[in-house]
Each structure stands twice: as structure tokens, then as C-alpha cells.
Motif scaffolding. Sequence first.
Motif, short mmCIF file in Angstrom:
data_model
loop_
_atom_site.label_atom_id
_atom_site.label_comp_id
_atom_site.label_asym_id
_atom_site.label_seq_id
_atom_site.Cartn_x
_atom_site.Cartn_y
_atom_site.Cartn_z
N ALA A 82 -13.42 127.33 6.89
CA ALA A 82 -13.59 126.55 5.68
C ALA A 82 -12.23 126.15 5.13
N PRO A 83 -12.13 125.01 4.45
CA PRO A 83 -10.85 124.57 3.88
C PRO A 83 -10.49 125.34 2.63
N CYS A 84 -9.28 125.10 2.12
CA CYS A 84 -8.80 125.95 1.03
C CYS A 84 -9.47 125.64 -0.30
N ALA A 85 -10.13 124.50 -0.45
CA ALA A 85 -10.93 124.28 -1.65
C ALA A 85 -12.03 125.33 -1.76
N THR A 86 -12.45 125.88 -0.62
CA THR A 86 -13.46 126.93 -0.59
C THR A 86 -12.84 128.32 -0.72
N HIS A 87 -11.79 128.59 0.06
CA HIS A 87 -11.26 129.96 0.08
C HIS A 87 -10.18 130.23 -0.96
N GLY A 88 -9.51 129.22 -1.45
CA GLY A 88 -8.62 129.40 -2.58
C GLY A 88 -7.20 129.81 -2.29
N ILE A 89 -6.83 129.99 -1.02
CA ILE A 89 -5.42 130.25 -0.68
C ILE A 89 -4.77 128.88 -0.53
N ILE A 90 -4.35 128.33 -1.66
CA ILE A 90 -4.06 126.89 -1.73
C ILE A 90 -2.59 126.55 -1.46
N GLY A 91 -1.82 127.52 -0.97
CA GLY A 91 -0.45 127.21 -0.63
C GLY A 91 0.37 128.46 -0.35
N TYR A 92 1.62 128.23 0.00
CA TYR A 92 2.56 129.33 0.24
C TYR A 92 2.70 130.18 -1.00
N SER A 93 2.79 129.54 -2.16
CA SER A 93 2.76 130.26 -3.42
C SER A 93 2.06 129.40 -4.46
N PHE A 94 1.47 130.06 -5.44
CA PHE A 94 0.77 129.35 -6.51
C PHE A 94 0.68 130.28 -7.71
N ALA A 95 0.17 129.77 -8.82
CA ALA A 95 0.09 130.56 -10.04
C ALA A 95 -1.26 131.25 -10.14
N VAL A 96 -1.23 132.50 -10.61
CA VAL A 96 -2.45 133.26 -10.89
C VAL A 96 -2.29 133.90 -12.27
N PRO A 97 -3.41 134.23 -12.93
CA PRO A 97 -3.29 134.89 -14.24
C PRO A 97 -2.67 136.28 -14.08
N ALA A 98 -1.75 136.60 -14.95
CA ALA A 98 -1.16 137.94 -14.95
C ALA A 98 -2.20 138.96 -15.38
N ALA A 99 -2.07 140.18 -14.91
CA ALA A 99 -3.09 141.20 -15.16
C ALA A 99 -3.14 141.62 -16.63
N THR A 100 -2.04 141.52 -17.35
CA THR A 100 -1.99 142.07 -18.71
C THR A 100 -2.26 141.01 -19.78
N ASP A 101 -1.39 140.01 -19.89
CA ASP A 101 -1.50 139.06 -21.01
C ASP A 101 -2.22 137.77 -20.67
N GLY A 102 -2.64 137.62 -19.41
CA GLY A 102 -3.36 136.42 -19.03
C GLY A 102 -2.48 135.21 -18.78
N MET A 103 -1.17 135.33 -19.01
CA MET A 103 -0.25 134.23 -18.72
C MET A 103 -0.14 134.06 -17.21
N ARG A 104 0.30 132.88 -16.78
CA ARG A 104 0.42 132.63 -15.35
C ARG A 104 1.63 133.34 -14.76
N ARG A 105 1.43 133.79 -13.51
CA ARG A 105 2.51 134.44 -12.78
C ARG A 105 2.53 133.87 -11.36
N LEU A 106 3.72 133.63 -10.85
CA LEU A 106 3.83 133.09 -9.50
C LEU A 106 3.42 134.15 -8.48
N PHE A 107 2.63 133.72 -7.51
CA PHE A 107 2.11 134.63 -6.49
C PHE A 107 2.40 134.04 -5.12
N ASN A 108 3.06 134.82 -4.25
CA ASN A 108 3.36 134.40 -2.88
C ASN A 108 2.24 134.93 -1.98
N SER A 109 1.40 134.02 -1.46
CA SER A 109 0.22 134.44 -0.70
C SER A 109 0.56 134.87 0.72
N LEU A 110 1.66 134.37 1.27
CA LEU A 110 2.03 134.77 2.63
C LEU A 110 2.49 136.23 2.64
N ARG A 111 3.30 136.60 1.69
CA ARG A 111 3.82 137.98 1.60
C ARG A 111 2.96 138.88 0.70
#
Length: 378
Positions: A82-111
Motif C-alpha cells: 500500500a502507498p504511504c497515504a495508507t501507511h503513514g510513513i510519509i518521508g525520511y522525517s516528518f512532524a509528529v505530536p510530542a508525547a507531553t505538550d502536544g506540540m510538533r516534534r521532528l521524527f526520523n522514521s528511518l532511524r
Amino acid sequence: MQYTLADILPSVTASFGSDAPDPLGLTPNRDVVLLLIDGLGAELLARHRDLAPTLAAHRTTTLTAGFPATTATSLTSLALGAPCATHGIIGYSFAVPAATDGMRRLFNSLRWRFDSATGDDARETYPPESAQPHPSRLQDLAARGVEVHYVVPEYQVRSGLTRASFRAAGILHPATTLDEVRAGILAVARHPGTGSRFAYAYFPDLDSTGHLHGPESPEALAVLRDIDAFAAELLGELPGTCTLLVTGDHGMIHADHAVDLDASEALHHDVALIAGEARVRHVYLERTAARADALATWREQLSGHAQVVTREQALDEHWFGPTPPTPVITDRIGDLLAVAEGRTVLVRPEHEPLESAMTGHHGARTPDEQLVPLIVSR
């Protein structure tokens, strides 16, 4: 019709007797091995048939990697079918909500790390199985009684990306060199039983050498030549009960112009995060109201070097796949996307010193990056 990496494993499962779609029409066989050569582009192979005659002779079709053409996205698309619109790993890195304050945090999906490729391990606080909850086609095979094997570097079976994408337990054959990959594949294929086996095998050196020296450097072409010699030997040793499939996750371009995003103050006005990689950037804004001005600024600053669009345009044009993404996945996509054109790279030497120093890059929409071969032994 242009097939994609996401079509391979549905065809493999169909060849084992499932009722899954079979776009590639693979001939049924007792065992199947899928070997992923990281960085094996179809255009590279076509230009250097003399160095890789075995691979070129067994190429049956050309696939597209999907956007963006980068390892984390491609491997997940491959594993899930399935393409990434389905699985959500949309790049080498992207923003995700931080666990504590809900602000965005950069996330490296390869590592599977926060903030950078060398940042905090995210496997505990951002569990791979939650970040990508869909089942893989390897799980489908295991459920049908097909024995699953991995011929990969040992660290990969524990990596966040493997947990997110491949998901199925399997028998490990640790392999980092071509000799070890060959031994692992033959160990899978040479068995007297009637039960079926599937193996996923992986070899990284073409990609890593291309990043360091360039995809058509003498060093990278020497690796391509070694891979072809390995393939010729392996094809002569495999039993007729095993089908070998070989493909790549993306191709690569040699960068000849760099735009330093860190050096432009204008590009950081109202910008909270810049993610992605040097050929595809996700730009996350501090406030939605700034989008029109930020879009105009990015287009002006990168004129002639990159296409800059809004998230809405990218989704309307199905850049990430034909199926609309969920709100969670939509939120991972930048408010703006900047896709490098020609051989330009959009680097961040202050924040990404290792990546910015690379010679070879991938991710964007050129044939050199997008097209990968499908090589079939039977």
C-alpha cells in the motif's frame, strides 16, 4: 499500466494461493525470495547494462517507488502492499505530536529517532506498532502457513522501521556482505520439505556508496558490478523450487546545486519545523494564517530550484497515493512541500551536517529517483 513497489507482495501472496489481487502475475512456486538492493534504480541499470548484464537480462518490468522515493517510505509500501497515504510513513522525517505538550516534534522514521538521525530513540515513546498499525503482507503469508525468513543485517530485526513495516516474526539469517546474503538465501531455498518459505533479503551498499561518492561514481559502479556477479552465481545455485525477485527501493541523482535553507532568514519566518530530506522538504508553520505568505516566500526563494505546493494541493493531486489519508496521517504532512527539481538539493548543513554533505540524493519525482527494476529468476 505503471506498477509500483506496493504491487510486489500482493502478487507474491496470490502466487501462494491467496485471493489477493495479482497485478504482476507471478508464477506459483514452493518458495519465494525477495531481495531488496537499496538504491537500485532502473535508469542506473539501463545506462550500465554492460556492468550488470545478468540483472539487465532478467529485468521483467519497471516499477515506480512512489512518492517520496526514500527508503523508509518505500520499504513500508513494499511490506504493506500500500502507498504511504495508507501507511503513514510519509518521508525520511516528518512532524509528529510530542508525547507531553502536544506540540510538533521532528521524527526520523528511518532511524526511529526524535529530532535528528542521531537523536533520542523513539521506540518506547512512539511505538512502531502504533505509529503504523496496519498488518503487513508478510503477516498474511505467515497466517497462510508460509514460513517467513529474513536475510538482513541483525540490527534491522529490532529496528523501529522493521517493527512498523514488516511486523511478522521470522527466522533470521544475519547478513551484511554479499557472501552472507547468498548463504542466507540458499539456506532458505535448499530444504527437502514441501512447505513454502518466503524470505525478505536486503543489501545496503549500493545506496550508501552512492550517497557518499555519487550514484555513477567508480565506487558505486564497482558495487553494481559486484551485485551482478553475485546475482549470476546465485541464479546458478538456486533450486528450481525457489523464485528470486530482485528490486530496489529508489534510484538516486548526483547533486550539482545546493540551496542552503539554514542560510535564508526569510525561509524561517513563521516556520516551526522543516523536515524531510534534501530532495523533498515538509514545512510546518507556526500558524495557519501565515500559509499564503509562507507559500509566496518559499516559491520566490526557491524559484527555478523546487516546486512548492500546499498540503491540500499535494493531496488533491494524490502525491502520496490514491486513497485519502486519515486525519492522523494528514497531520504528518507539511503545511507546505518543497520538491527539488533537476539536480538541486535543499540542504540544512547546520541541522543535518551528515545528510547535507552527501553527493547522491533521492526522494523527488525524477525517473532516476522513482523508477526501479523488477528482476525475476523464472
